[in-house]
Design an enzyme around this catalytic site. Structure first.
Site, PDB file in Angstrom:
ATOM      1  N   GLY A 194      -8.806 -49.636   3.473  1.00 55.39           N
ATOM      2  CA  GLY A 194      -9.557 -48.431   3.819  1.00 55.39           C
ATOM      3  C   GLY A 194      -8.746 -47.402   4.593  1.00 55.39           C
ATOM      4  N   GLU A 247     -13.182 -57.904   6.680  1.00 58.12           N
ATOM      5  CA  GLU A 247     -14.286 -57.409   7.524  1.00 58.12           C
ATOM      6  C   GLU A 247     -15.147 -58.565   8.034  1.00 58.12           C
ATOM      7  OE1 GLU A 247     -15.323 -54.596   4.529  1.00 58.12           O
ATOM      8  OE2 GLU A 247     -13.407 -53.638   4.993  1.00 58.12           O
ATOM      9  N   GLU A 250      -4.896 -59.198   1.113  1.00 54.71           N
ATOM     10  CA  GLU A 250      -5.276 -57.871   1.572  1.00 54.71           C
ATOM     11  C   GLU A 250      -4.767 -57.663   2.994  1.00 54.71           C
ATOM     12  OE1 GLU A 250      -8.987 -56.327  -0.651  1.00 54.71           O
ATOM     13  OE2 GLU A 250      -9.677 -57.652   0.928  1.00 54.71           O
ATOM     14  N   SER A 283      -6.333 -50.211  -0.284  1.00 50.40           N
ATOM     15  CA  SER A 283      -6.076 -48.841  -0.742  1.00 50.40           C
ATOM     16  C   SER A 283      -5.489 -48.764  -2.152  1.00 50.40           C
ATOM     17  CB  SER A 283      -5.190 -48.095   0.266  1.00 50.40           C
ATOM     18  OG  SER A 283      -5.829 -48.033   1.528  1.00 50.40           O
ATOM     19  N   ASN A 304     -15.089 -54.190  -4.850  1.00 47.79           N
ATOM     20  CA  ASN A 304     -15.867 -54.639  -3.696  1.00 47.79           C
ATOM     21  C   ASN A 304     -16.579 -53.418  -3.118  1.00 47.79           C
ATOM     22  OD1 ASN A 304     -16.820 -55.591  -1.261  1.00 47.79           O
ATOM     23  ND2 ASN A 304     -14.799 -55.808  -0.320  1.00 47.79           N
ATOM     24  N   HIS A 340     -13.210 -62.224   3.523  1.00 47.71           N
ATOM     25  CA  HIS A 340     -12.796 -60.818   3.512  1.00 47.71           C
ATOM     26  C   HIS A 340     -12.469 -60.387   4.947  1.00 47.71           C
ATOM     27  CE1 HIS A 340     -12.944 -56.471   3.348  1.00 47.71           C
ATOM     28  NE2 HIS A 340     -12.552 -56.620   2.104  1.00 47.71           N
ATOM     29  N   LYS A 375     -18.746 -53.248  -0.841  1.00 48.19           N
ATOM     30  CA  LYS A 375     -19.075 -53.362   0.600  1.00 48.19           C
ATOM     31  C   LYS A 375     -20.536 -52.960   0.832  1.00 48.19           C
ATOM     32  CE  LYS A 375     -14.239 -52.738   1.530  1.00 48.19           C
ATOM     33  NZ  LYS A 375     -13.188 -52.428   2.475  1.00 48.19           N
TER      34      LYS A 375
END
Ligand code: PGA
Length: 254
Positions: A177, A101, A171, A217, A12, A99, A14
């Site tokens: 991240g 985000e 996730e 991560s 991904n 996702h 992003k």
């Protein structure tokens, strides 16, 4: 152990990589696969504007492409949005839905994610539906409950054919991240919870066949032990997918 499910390693990207940078990265990943047989399916998920150049760079390599988002209407006055049909027409088969985000930065809730998931499926795509708890939810002991709810409120009501095309990514928000990965044990037990929820809604066979990816991560140094867990069927990789060497280090874990 014989897996009935094929492992998937998805990158991904992003909001990284313009179309020139993306073509170069995809080309390097494809070159790194030459003469090698990955045991997993590989999916690159670049920004919309980079998709076409990535797709030409990976042509013939066996790598698949996916989009990061979609809108749930087919067409019309939705300035700035992209439909499932537009993604499908590129030859792209995957799309991320939910996702973290999108949920926590953009503010998408279950109602919108429900519509997006259905739009992806009716547009012929395979959604990778992402779920995961925040740090507060984990620390208060409600992680399994939160993830169970995220699955139930969006996936309930799918036909068995639609569920067959759906992939899940677990996730944990606190691991995305941050460099902080869930332990293989913690991730593995949440994957087991998720498979149990799918089994309750769609039956044991559907649960057995649904790939459940872990994300947060993932890097070459921790991929092998995560992927060795019986319910972890692949990885959704953010930061480490932006470099061909580290992404390939996850595809071919040491
Ligand atoms: P990360 O991102 O690998 O950088 O933690 C994962 C993701 O957001 O899909």
């Amino acid at each position: 152990m014989i897996r009935v499910r094929r492992t998937i390693v998805a990158g991904n990207w992003k909001m990284n990589m313009d179309h020139v940078e993306g073509a170069a990265l995809a080309g390097d990943i494809a070159a790194g696969l030459e003469g090698r047989e990955p045991s997993c399916e590989i999916v690159l998920i670049p920004p919309f504007t980079t998709l076409l150049s990535v797709m030409s760079a990976i042509e013939g390599s066996g790598i698949a492409a996916g989009a990061q988002n979609l809108w749930y209407e087919e067409k019309g006055a939705f300035t700035g949005e992209i439909s499932a049909g537009m993604i499908f027409s590129l030859g792209c088969r995957y799309v991320l839905v939910g996702h973290s985000e999108r949920r926590h930065v953009i503010g998408e809730g279950s109602d919108i994610l429900f519509r997006k998931l259905r739009a992806a499926l009716s547009g012929g795509l395979s959604p990778i539906y992402c779920v995961g708890e925040t740090l507060d939810e984990r620390e208060s002991g409600s992680a399994a409950e939160v993830v169970t709810e995220q699955i139930g409120e969006v996936l309930t009501g799918l036909s068995s054919e639609e569920m067959e095309r759906t992939r899940i990514a677990y996730e944990p928000v606190w691991a995305i991240g941050t460099g902080r990965t869930a332990t293989p044990g913690d991730a593995g037990s949440m994957h087991e919870v998720i498979r149990g929820v799918i089994s309750k809604i769609f039956g044991a066979e559907a649960a057995e066949e649904t790939p459940i990816l872990y994300g947060g991560s993932v890097k070459p140094g921790n991929a092998a032990e995560l992927l060795a867990m019986k319910d972890i069927d692949g990885a959704l990789v953010g930061g480490a997918s932006l470099d061909a060497g580290s992404f390939l280090g996850i595809v071919f874990p040491a």
